[in-house]
Design a protein around this motif. Structure first.
Motif, PDB file in Angstrom:
ATOM      1  N   ARG A  81       0.853  -1.194   0.000  1.00  0.00           N
ATOM      2  CA  ARG A  81       0.000   0.000   0.000  1.00  0.00           C
ATOM      3  C   ARG A  81       0.881   1.234   0.000  1.00  0.00           C
ATOM      4  O   ARG A  81       1.924   1.264   0.661  1.00  0.00           O
ATOM      5  CB  ARG A  81      -0.908   0.036   1.228  1.00  0.00           C
ATOM      6  N   THR A  82       0.440   2.268  -0.696  1.00  0.00           N
ATOM      7  CA  THR A  82       1.266   3.473  -0.848  1.00  0.00           C
ATOM      8  C   THR A  82       0.636   4.715  -0.235  1.00  0.00           C
ATOM      9  O   THR A  82       1.211   5.795  -0.324  1.00  0.00           O
ATOM     10  CB  THR A  82       1.544   3.741  -2.335  1.00  0.00           C
ATOM     11  N   VAL A 113       5.444   4.478   1.392  1.00  0.00           N
ATOM     12  CA  VAL A 113       4.853   5.802   1.195  1.00  0.00           C
ATOM     13  C   VAL A 113       5.922   6.782   0.715  1.00  0.00           C
ATOM     14  O   VAL A 113       7.056   6.766   1.207  1.00  0.00           O
ATOM     15  CB  VAL A 113       4.217   6.309   2.503  1.00  0.00           C
ATOM     16  N   THR A 114       5.561   7.637  -0.215  1.00  0.00           N
ATOM     17  CA  THR A 114       6.454   8.674  -0.722  1.00  0.00           C
ATOM     18  C   THR A 114       6.018  10.034  -0.202  1.00  0.00           C
ATOM     19  O   THR A 114       4.834  10.393  -0.263  1.00  0.00           O
ATOM     20  CB  THR A 114       6.450   8.682  -2.258  1.00  0.00           C
ATOM     21  N   SER A 115       6.978  10.779   0.354  1.00  0.00           N
ATOM     22  CA  SER A 115       6.765  12.164   0.807  1.00  0.00           C
ATOM     23  C   SER A 115       5.695  12.286   1.888  1.00  0.00           C
ATOM     24  O   SER A 115       4.985  13.292   1.949  1.00  0.00           O
ATOM     25  CB  SER A 115       6.402  13.075  -0.389  1.00  0.00           C
ATOM     26  N   ASN A 116       5.596  11.262   2.732  1.00  0.00           N
ATOM     27  CA  ASN A 116       4.645  11.315   3.846  1.00  0.00           C
ATOM     28  C   ASN A 116       4.985  10.193   4.818  1.00  0.00           C
ATOM     29  O   ASN A 116       5.900   9.403   4.573  1.00  0.00           O
ATOM     30  CB  ASN A 116       3.205  11.189   3.351  1.00  0.00           C
ATOM     31  N   ASN A 117       4.233  10.130   5.922  1.00  0.00           N
ATOM     32  CA  ASN A 117       4.447   9.103   6.932  1.00  0.00           C
ATOM     33  C   ASN A 117       3.585   7.877   6.644  1.00  0.00           C
ATOM     34  O   ASN A 117       2.476   8.000   6.126  1.00  0.00           O
ATOM     35  CB  ASN A 117       4.077   9.653   8.305  1.00  0.00           C
ATOM     36  N   CYS A 118       4.076   6.696   7.026  1.00  0.00           N
ATOM     37  CA  CYS A 118       3.231   5.511   6.910  1.00  0.00           C
ATOM     38  C   CYS A 118       2.029   5.626   7.842  1.00  0.00           C
ATOM     39  O   CYS A 118       0.878   5.475   7.419  1.00  0.00           O
ATOM     40  CB  CYS A 118       4.034   4.256   7.246  1.00  0.00           C
ATOM     41  N   PHE A 119       2.288   5.886   9.138  1.00  0.00           N
ATOM     42  CA  PHE A 119       1.227   6.063  10.128  1.00  0.00           C
ATOM     43  C   PHE A 119       1.526   7.314  10.950  1.00  0.00           C
ATOM     44  O   PHE A 119       2.644   7.485  11.440  1.00  0.00           O
ATOM     45  CB  PHE A 119       1.158   4.864  11.088  1.00  0.00           C
ATOM     46  N   SER A 139      10.621  11.718   1.740  1.00  0.00           N
ATOM     47  CA  SER A 139      10.499  12.200   3.114  1.00  0.00           C
ATOM     48  C   SER A 139       9.462  11.334   3.815  1.00  0.00           C
ATOM     49  O   SER A 139       8.734  10.589   3.177  1.00  0.00           O
ATOM     50  CB  SER A 139      10.081  13.674   3.164  1.00  0.00           C
ATOM     51  N   GLY A 140       9.420  11.454   5.145  1.00  0.00           N
ATOM     52  CA  GLY A 140       8.411  10.727   5.890  1.00  0.00           C
ATOM     53  C   GLY A 140       8.988   9.727   6.874  1.00  0.00           C
ATOM     54  O   GLY A 140      10.047   9.134   6.664  1.00  0.00           O
ATOM     55  N   TYR A 141       8.239   9.552   7.993  1.00  0.00           N
ATOM     56  CA  TYR A 141       8.583   8.604   9.037  1.00  0.00           C
ATOM     57  C   TYR A 141       7.739   7.338   8.889  1.00  0.00           C
ATOM     58  O   TYR A 141       6.652   7.360   8.307  1.00  0.00           O
ATOM     59  CB  TYR A 141       8.321   9.206  10.413  1.00  0.00           C
ATOM     60  N   ALA A 142       8.208   6.260   9.486  1.00  0.00           N
ATOM     61  CA  ALA A 142       7.397   5.049   9.529  1.00  0.00           C
ATOM     62  C   ALA A 142       6.194   5.246  10.440  1.00  0.00           C
ATOM     63  O   ALA A 142       5.056   4.957  10.062  1.00  0.00           O
ATOM     64  CB  ALA A 142       8.236   3.863   9.996  1.00  0.00           C
ATOM     65  N   VAL A 143       6.439   5.765  11.658  1.00  0.00           N
ATOM     66  CA  VAL A 143       5.378   5.948  12.647  1.00  0.00           C
ATOM     67  C   VAL A 143       5.612   7.281  13.355  1.00  0.00           C
ATOM     68  O   VAL A 143       6.726   7.553  13.814  1.00  0.00           O
ATOM     69  CB  VAL A 143       5.362   4.806  13.683  1.00  0.00           C
ATOM     70  N   PHE A 144       4.546   8.101  13.476  1.00  0.00           N
ATOM     71  CA  PHE A 144       4.690   9.431  14.065  1.00  0.00           C
ATOM     72  C   PHE A 144       3.475   9.755  14.934  1.00  0.00           C
ATOM     73  O   PHE A 144       2.542  10.412  14.491  1.00  0.00           O
ATOM     74  CB  PHE A 144       4.854  10.469  12.962  1.00  0.00           C
TER      75      PHE A 144
END
Length: 275
Positions: A81-82, A113-119, A139-144
């Motif tokens: 999933r993206t 995910v591209t240019s955002n966080n996964c969660f 950019s983006g974190y795995a979990v935030f």
């Protein structure tokens, strides 16, 4: 004071009546998400004709309920999933919101995910995320999680390469590892805990594969707290082991300065403590 408009009044009334008529669970419930599903389905059957298509639909449906004392699970089927996903506040009397992938082989369920966080979630309550691989590009974190009511529990996660970092916790939020995890990709930081936030891990194994590279494995600042006790790190990484500043505390319960993964020394400054 917010200006009284028809739009504001309508939103207030809608929220009020949704609260009155929110379904209250009387047993644990599972919603299913599949790559061949549809968001117009009920989500209650693990089939193409019954499952949701998107994870966010599962999250939103869960959040429309009163969980009462019962857990509600969004079972995510295999695939990549993206879409960036938003964790939201939900009503509970003790039940937990669970996002469940594949606990045996987390890499079968990938959030890429591209240019955002996964969660990510702000004041989102308790969420348990388990059995999936998380990775970001650009950019983006795995979990935030952020905010004082945010509490994210991670189990059987495979942290892939992430452009901004793996786990960041801010504004008084909390995260913990409650089962074994894997780190298969690098990031600027694995843990970034800041602004009165906290992190806990204990009694688990974290397996590093392929020697992932970090600028700093664990970074704490501004009254942050991390307690990492009886954790076994299997494998190696490059980068500084830790940075603890601005009256933060990283407590390894005497495990020593070389306990955390990395190939260069950690540092403390401005009241930061490593124990």
């Amino acid at each position: 004071m917010k200006k009284l408009t028809w739009a504001n009044l309508k939103a207030t009334l809608l929220a009020y009546f949704q609260g009155l008529f929110r379904e209250k669970l009387t047993a644990a419930r599972t919603y299913y998400v599949r790559t061949d599903g549809s968001d117009s389905n009920t989500g209650l059957v693990d089939s193409a004709g019954g499952a949701f298509l998107t994870v966010q639909k599962g999250i939103d449906t869960l959040c429309s309920l009163d969980l009462s004392l019962y857990d509600c699970t969004v079972q995510i089927g295999p695939g990549t999933r993206t879409a960036a996903l938003t964790l939201k506040k939900y009503v509970t009397g003790g039940g937990v919101a669970i996002l469940l992938g594949d606990t045996t082989t987390p890499s079968n369920v990938v959030m890429s995910v591209t240019s955002n966080n996964c969660f990510a979630g702000v004041e989102c309550g308790l969420w348990r995320i388990t059995g999936m691989k998380l990775q970001t590009t650009t950019s983006g974190y795995a979990v935030f999680p952020s905010g004082k009511t945010s509490n994210v529990e991670l189990r059987n996660i495979d942290f892939g390469a992430c452009a901004s970092g793996h786990v960041v916790v801010g504004a008084g939020g909390f995260a913990r590892y409650s089962a074994n995890c894997t780190i298969s990709g690098g990031a600027p930081t694995h843990l970034q805990i800041a602004n009165g936030s906290s992190f806990v891990a204990g009694g688990i194994t974290i397996t590093l594969t392929g020697t992932p590279a970090f600028t700093t494995f664990a970074s704490l600042d501004s009254l942050a707290l991390a307690a990492i006790q009886s954790v076994t790190f299997s494998g190696s990484a490059t980068g500084a082991r830790y940075s603890v500043t601005l009256n933060s505390v990283l407590n390894t319960f005497g495990a020593g300065a070389t306990f955390l993964p990395g190939n260069s020394a950690g540092s403390t400054a401005t009241g930061g403590q490593y124990a």
